[in-house]
Design a protein around this motif. Structure first.
Motif, short mmCIF file in Angstrom:
data_model
loop_
_atom_site.label_atom_id
_atom_site.label_comp_id
_atom_site.label_asym_id
_atom_site.label_seq_id
_atom_site.Cartn_x
_atom_site.Cartn_y
_atom_site.Cartn_z
N SER A 103 7.78 -1.68 -3.86
CA SER A 103 8.98 -1.00 -4.34
C SER A 103 10.23 -1.81 -4.00
O SER A 103 10.30 -2.47 -2.95
N TYR A 104 11.21 -1.77 -4.91
CA TYR A 104 12.52 -2.37 -4.65
C TYR A 104 13.44 -1.29 -4.09
O TYR A 104 13.46 -0.18 -4.61
N PRO A 105 14.22 -1.57 -3.04
CA PRO A 105 14.38 -2.85 -2.34
C PRO A 105 13.56 -2.96 -1.05
O PRO A 105 13.73 -3.93 -0.32
N GLN A 106 12.71 -1.99 -0.77
CA GLN A 106 11.99 -1.99 0.50
C GLN A 106 11.12 -3.23 0.69
O GLN A 106 11.05 -3.80 1.78
N HIS A 107 10.45 -3.66 -0.38
CA HIS A 107 9.43 -4.70 -0.25
C HIS A 107 9.83 -6.04 -0.84
O HIS A 107 9.15 -7.04 -0.57
N LEU A 135 6.35 -8.56 -7.57
CA LEU A 135 5.02 -8.67 -8.17
C LEU A 135 4.02 -9.31 -7.21
O LEU A 135 2.87 -8.88 -7.09
N LYS A 136 4.48 -10.35 -6.52
CA LYS A 136 3.61 -11.05 -5.57
C LYS A 136 3.16 -10.10 -4.46
O LYS A 136 1.98 -10.10 -4.07
N ASN A 137 4.07 -9.29 -3.96
CA ASN A 137 3.73 -8.39 -2.85
C ASN A 137 2.83 -7.24 -3.31
O ASN A 137 1.94 -6.80 -2.57
N ALA A 138 3.06 -6.75 -4.52
CA ALA A 138 2.16 -5.72 -5.06
C ALA A 138 0.76 -6.30 -5.25
O ALA A 138 -0.25 -5.63 -5.01
N ASP A 139 0.71 -7.56 -5.68
CA ASP A 139 -0.58 -8.24 -5.84
C ASP A 139 -1.28 -8.40 -4.50
O ASP A 139 -2.50 -8.22 -4.38
N ALA A 140 -0.51 -8.74 -3.45
CA ALA A 140 -1.09 -8.87 -2.11
C ALA A 140 -1.65 -7.54 -1.61
O ALA A 140 -2.73 -7.49 -0.99
N TYR A 162 2.39 -2.10 0.13
CA TYR A 162 2.59 -3.43 0.71
C TYR A 162 3.15 -3.36 2.13
O TYR A 162 4.03 -2.56 2.45
N GLU A 163 2.60 -4.21 2.99
CA GLU A 163 3.12 -4.46 4.33
C GLU A 163 3.24 -5.97 4.51
O GLU A 163 2.50 -6.75 3.89
N MET A 175 0.39 -8.57 4.73
CA MET A 175 -0.53 -8.74 3.61
C MET A 175 -0.31 -10.06 2.89
O MET A 175 -1.23 -10.59 2.26
N ALA A 176 0.92 -10.59 2.96
CA ALA A 176 1.18 -11.90 2.35
C ALA A 176 0.36 -12.98 3.03
O ALA A 176 -0.14 -13.91 2.38
N ASP A 177 0.19 -12.88 4.35
CA ASP A 177 -0.65 -13.83 5.06
C ASP A 177 -2.11 -13.67 4.66
O ASP A 177 -2.85 -14.65 4.54
N ASN A 178 -2.51 -12.42 4.44
CA ASN A 178 -3.90 -12.16 4.05
C ASN A 178 -4.25 -12.80 2.72
O ASN A 178 -5.34 -13.34 2.54
N ILE A 179 -3.31 -12.76 1.76
CA ILE A 179 -3.62 -13.33 0.46
C ILE A 179 -3.69 -14.84 0.53
O ILE A 179 -4.47 -15.48 -0.16
N ASP A 180 -2.87 -15.45 1.41
CA ASP A 180 -2.97 -16.90 1.60
C ASP A 180 -4.33 -17.26 2.18
O ASP A 180 -4.96 -18.23 1.76
#
Length: 675
Positions: free
Chosen positions: A372-376, A384-389, A405-406, A409-414
């Motif tokens: 969600s904007y602007p939280q994430h 989009l990237k964070n929703a994908d993660a 999203y938390e 999770m960005a680290d998890n997708i990497d």
């Protein structure tokens, strides 16, 4: 200058005539041009060709390259019989039926260069040598849609082509579907004198798009109108727009329109200090269906899924298809993340109903990520990237789940992408091991079997759990060679235990959705068992409810194939899927495995107690054995024993163990560990 120029100049001394380049003739000229071209017209009547070939080619080159109404970038000289010099200009006009010509105008000039008159004029029918306002002139045009009207809109005269297109109209308002549009149109003409626009008119073929060129002349007090049908051009433009912006399979807007809406939503949210969010949806194990049933079945399933998702989202939400099995839902002006979660829950609840595809009842679930904007995120790409993660987190955790999203999770997708690159190499180098979690009989607490669980021993990252790499294997198709390795390794382990004197133990292996859909799965299992020489009585396959319900009839046929081999079949995670009792009776299974989610609160949640007791009672009535997984406390053990459960597995007794540790545990736990 427009296509109406011939009519405009009819009242002027300026000589004007039309040149049909393709036919090399003059279909019309005004009185001034008839006088000016008198000698040329005499030559035409004698059958001479009066447009030079070189000039004709030059004309053709320009009228094909220029737009209607454009003026040629050059002029050519003309000398009349009395020696007067003129500079002739040409304007590209429509001759109807997609053909083009030139409107030539002779302007008095002092140029000393001249061309013979025969280079310009061409044949003109004597019947057209009339003043344009004379009755009957327009009716002689066969391909141009002309009409003249009085100032208040009454028809004066129309060409034959005009009548063929619009019928026998009496007033200009008859061209319009709405009278008010006609009145507005007439007012604009009187204000502007000349008007060119694209507009919808009512023809004999129905309402169609036309390009209209209109001129109002104060000297004659008449309105001159020319129309050109551009419906096919408009249809082509609409088709190109849909091709570029809509998914051809589901007719949903695609990624292009998604970004347009997100850009607009971002501007509005910043301006009004609002929130908006999106759900990133990816179908679970869709590749399995595509690979095993073909793309035609897969496409039809995608269509059914899209239709159902549309019924699950609120009217103000928009659904997009990104391609493949990925969808995005956008919701603007949200007040809280709860609104997005409610949509996700609605989508998941509706996954409980099967899809009727090609006379088959199929089931497919989805993993959903929410941002969600602007939280994430503060921009579209990161949103989009964070929703994908978040979606990848849901997919790696299990099926039919959603996550908000938390940051971690960005680290998890990497990590997800990093592991994906090394998975094929890991299979080739056999970087995997099996661990075994004991299954304990309740009546005497002896180990009677085990569940084989795969682990990836990464050379750099160490031990990796299956939750992290199994989804990767499913998506890439590597689950097939990996699944075969697990079955072969489990069979060898079972054979080694028997040869070393361990009392008979039943070893179970989980099948993935993709693996279960493998066409030659039964043959592959039979081949491995023959190669390893394992006794099928002690080998068990565990399958999930959702896996079996993807195509229930095909599942029944495959299960009977396994039973012919002598294998034991178990439904894993029972209670979390959506199998009906009608199908449960048809499945040739021997064991139900109650999911750990019902065991966690056993003794604390009356609903869970009721579900577990009902499941055990049902299984007994169907002569099925019941195993409870996730048993961690003695209270849970005692309650299950009282309910009549036969076996359990869980940390109360042991975590999954490597082969050597498992043997030591069996040896210490069982009264008779060796034969």
């Amino acid at each position: 200058m427009t296509d109406l120029s011939m009519l405009v100049h009819a009242k002027m001394p300026l000589a004007a005539w039309i040149i049909d380049i393709e036919k090399s003739n003059v279909p019309w000229c005004n009185d001034a041009a008839e006088v000016l071209l008198a000698d040329s017209l005499d030559g035409i009547k004698s059958g001479q060709r009066l447009i030079g070939e070189a000039l004709q080619k030059r004309f053709s080159l320009y009228i094909d390259a220029l737009e209607l109404g454009a003026i040629l970038p050059f002029k050519w000289p003309y000398v009349s019989k009395d020696g007067s010099r003129y500079s002739v200009t040409g304007t590209v006009i429509s001759l109807g039926n997609g053909r083009r010509g030139l409107l030539a105008e002779a302007h008095p000039s002092v140029s000393t260069v001249s061309l013979p008159a025969s280079a310009i004029a061409t044949t003109v029918p004597s019947t057209l040598m009339q003043v344009p306002d004379s009755p009957g002139l327009l009716t002689q045009f066969k391909t141009l849609s002309f009409a003249t009207f009085y100032p208040h809109g009454e028809l004066i005269e129309a060409s034959e082509c005009f009548v063929d297109v619009f019928g026998d109209i009496q007033h200009i308002r008859d061209l319009f579907a709405v009278t008010g549009a006609a009145n507005s149109f007439m007012r604009r003409i009187k204000r502007q004198d000349c008007l060119s626009q694209e507009i919808r008119l009512t023809s004999k073929q129905g309402v169609r798009w036309y390009k209209v060129e209109v001129s109002y002349h104060h000297s004659t007090n008449n309105v001159y109108l020319l129309t050109h049908d551009i419906q096919e051009e408009r249809d082509h433009e609409v088709a190109l727009y849909r091709l570029h912006n809509y998914d051809n399979l589901t007719l949903l807007p695609n990624r292009n329109l998604l970004y347009q809406q997100l850009e607009s939503a971002l501007v509005n949210a910043r301006k009004r200090e609002r929130q908006f969010g999106l759900l990133y949806i990816d179908l679970d194990s869709f590749k399995v269906i595509n690979d095993n049933f073909g793309h035609r079945i897969g496409d039809e399933l995608i269509q059914r899924v899209a239709e159902r998702i549309k019924t699950c989202i609120p009217p103000r939400a928009c659904l997009y298809r990104l391609g493949g099995d990925e969808f995005v839902v956008v919701l603007e002006n949200t007040n809280a993340i709860d609104e997005l979660e409610e949509i996700a829950e609605s989508i998941m609840q509706n996954a409980s109903n099967t899809y009727l595809v090609a006379n088959m009842e199929m089931m497919i679930t989805a993993s959903i990520g929410i941002a969600s904007y602007p939280q994430h995120a503060n921009d579209i790409d990161n949103l989009l990237k964070n929703a994908d993660a978040a979606m990848y987190r849901a997919k790696s955790t299990g099926h039919n789940l959603y996550f908000v999203y938390e940051s971690h999770m960005a680290d998890n997708i990497d990590a997800h992408l990093t592991l994906g690159g090394g998975l094929r190499k890991a299979i080739d180098e056999e970087q995997f091991v099996l661990h075994y979690q004991p299954k304990v009989r309740l009546c005497d607490e002896e180990v009677v079997g085990a569940e084989a669980l795969i682990r990836w021993v990464h050379p750099e990252l160490g031990m990796i759990s299956p939750d992290q790499f199994i989804p990767l294997a499913e998506e890439s198709g590597l689950i097939l060679p990996l699944g075969e390795w697990v079955i072969r390794r489990a069979c060898r382990q079972l054979k080694e235990w028997r040869e070393s004197g361990v009392a008979p133990l039943k070893l179970s292996v989980n099948l993935s959705s993709r693996q279960f859909m493998q066409a030659d799965l039964v043959d592959m299992v039979e081949r491995v068992m023959q190669e390893t020489g394992v006794d099928p009585e002690y080998f068990e396959l565990e399958l999930t409810e959702s896996m079996l319900m993807t195509d229930a009839q095909q599942s029944i046929d495959k299960l009977h194939g396994f039973r012919k081999l002598g294998l034991t079949l178990s439904i894993d995670d029972f209670g979390t899927g959506y199998s009906s009792l009608a199908y449960l009776k048809k499945f040739p299974i021997q064991t139900l495995k109650i999911d750990r989610s019902f065991i966690n609160d056993l003794g604390l949640d009356s609903d869970n107690d009721a579900i577990v007791k009902a499941t055990i009672a049902m299984a007994k009535s169907l002569n099925l054995k019941v195993i409870a997984e996730g048993v961690e406390t003695r209270t849970q053990f005692d309650l299950l024993s009282g309910y009549g459960c036969q076996e359990v597995q869980g940390y109360l007794f042991s975590k999954p163990l490597c082969g050597e540790e498992f043997l030591r545990y069996v040896n210490s736990q069982n009264v008779v560990a060796f034969a």
